[in-house]
Design an enzyme around this catalytic site. Sequence first.
Site, short mmCIF file in Angstrom:
data_model
loop_
_atom_site.label_atom_id
_atom_site.label_comp_id
_atom_site.label_asym_id
_atom_site.label_seq_id
_atom_site.Cartn_x
_atom_site.Cartn_y
_atom_site.Cartn_z
N ARG A 133 0.81 -1.23 0.00
CA ARG A 133 0.00 0.00 0.00
C ARG A 133 0.84 1.27 0.00
O ARG A 133 0.49 2.28 0.62
CB ARG A 133 -0.97 0.04 1.19
CG ARG A 133 -1.93 -1.11 1.27
CD ARG A 133 -2.96 -1.12 0.15
NE ARG A 133 -3.72 -2.34 0.25
CZ ARG A 133 -3.41 -3.47 -0.43
NH1 ARG A 133 -2.42 -3.51 -1.29
NH2 ARG A 133 -4.14 -4.56 -0.27
N SER A 193 -9.95 0.24 4.30
CA SER A 193 -9.11 -0.24 5.41
C SER A 193 -8.40 0.95 6.04
O SER A 193 -7.72 1.71 5.37
CB SER A 193 -8.07 -1.23 4.89
OG SER A 193 -8.73 -2.40 4.47
N GLU A 252 -3.32 3.39 6.94
CA GLU A 252 -3.36 3.20 5.48
C GLU A 252 -4.08 4.39 4.84
O GLU A 252 -3.69 4.91 3.80
CB GLU A 252 -4.09 1.89 5.10
CG GLU A 252 -4.20 1.69 3.60
CD GLU A 252 -4.75 0.31 3.22
OE1 GLU A 252 -4.49 -0.67 3.95
OE2 GLU A 252 -5.45 0.21 2.20
#
Length: 323
Positions: A197, A246, A316
């Site tokens: 990510r 998320s 994130e």
Amino acid sequence: MMIAPIPSWPREDDGRAPDCEVEGAADAMVPTEGVRGRILRGAPLAPLVWFKAGGAADWLFEPADLADLEHFLEALEGKLPVMALGLGSNLIVRDGGVPGVVIRLGKPFAKVEVREGNVLACGAGAHGILVASSARDAGIAGLEFLRGIPGTVGGFVRMNGGAYGREVADILVDCDVVLPDGEFATLPASELQYSYRHSELPEGAVVVAARFRGTPGDPRAIGAEMDRIARAREDSQPLRTKTGGSTFKNPPGKKAWELIDQAGCRGLKLGAAQVSEKHANFLINTGDAISADIEGLGELVREKVYARSGVGLEWEIQRVGRV
Ligand SMILES: Cc1cc2nc3c(=O)[nH]c(=O)nc-3n(C[C@H](O)[C@H](O)[C@H](O)COP(=O)(O)OP(=O)(O)OC[C@H]3O[C@@H](n4cnc5c(N)ncnc54)[C@H](O)[C@@H]3O)c2cc1C
């Protein structure tokens, strides 16, 4: 509610975004001569992001096409910070708004074309579902996972979006960017130095297009896999809520949602922000939450998880703007 930082946490990369404070940016003007796209001053961003919260952009620019974007940035001469916005599906816009210019790529950047060698050439404004469906129709396998990620190609490239064991790093050939000084460049995937990510996309670079490569596949099998992904999402994620996907990255060998659950945070509330009952790594805006509630709740979760398991969760979700 103020959450004090915990001094013993690892500080090198705790996922905290800078608050982007730029002296005077709110009053600064932007070049408009010869610009064909839409420029708005003090444009509210809440309607444009999934959380439906947060302040306004000092300036919002929706370029008419690539040449328009290049011209605008060249004329801006790097005098103000520039940030690209996709669908805001992984973003907390802080309540004080975003300094400088937010660039939103709309329809002119949303085309997807099939190229030789199982390659799809995608505009950075194209949505994941369009990319996955175009790949299916062309018999290109390996891009099915994009079906379930509700963002744009620009966001995927920047975030190394992924699901079900695949990520953008596996399929990206290269991408076109416009740098903050208006310069156009094509960056091969290797230059983005992808990790989980995360990419090393240059600061302020706006991705305008990307090429993804798959493998030959049967459109029916690809379609069936896309349907399976859509069903799995429906069962496990709060899809029709105001959320940001998320919240925290999975720490190596661990699941963020499990750590959050073990710390007793499922359903936890701060103001109108809540940890989702359906998926503990999702925060949701249950009504009229402000971004300070949402981010504050995230920090509260980090604190509780650290106290329970000693793991410092890393954000994130990208957090941008003035507090
Ligand atoms: C219900 C739900 C489920 C999700 N599931 C997943 C999942 O399974 N896997 C996953 O990886 N993510 C998931 N996400 C998060 C999100 O969809 C991805 O991170 C996606 O890549 C963000 O795309 P976006 O276009 O909305 O970017 P935004 O949220 O608008 O922006 C995210 C970051 O990308 C940058 N960015 C956006 N466009 C550009 C551009 N053109 N050029 C340069 N930088 C750009 C922004 O500046 C920002 O830093 C989910 C989100 C939701 C709401």
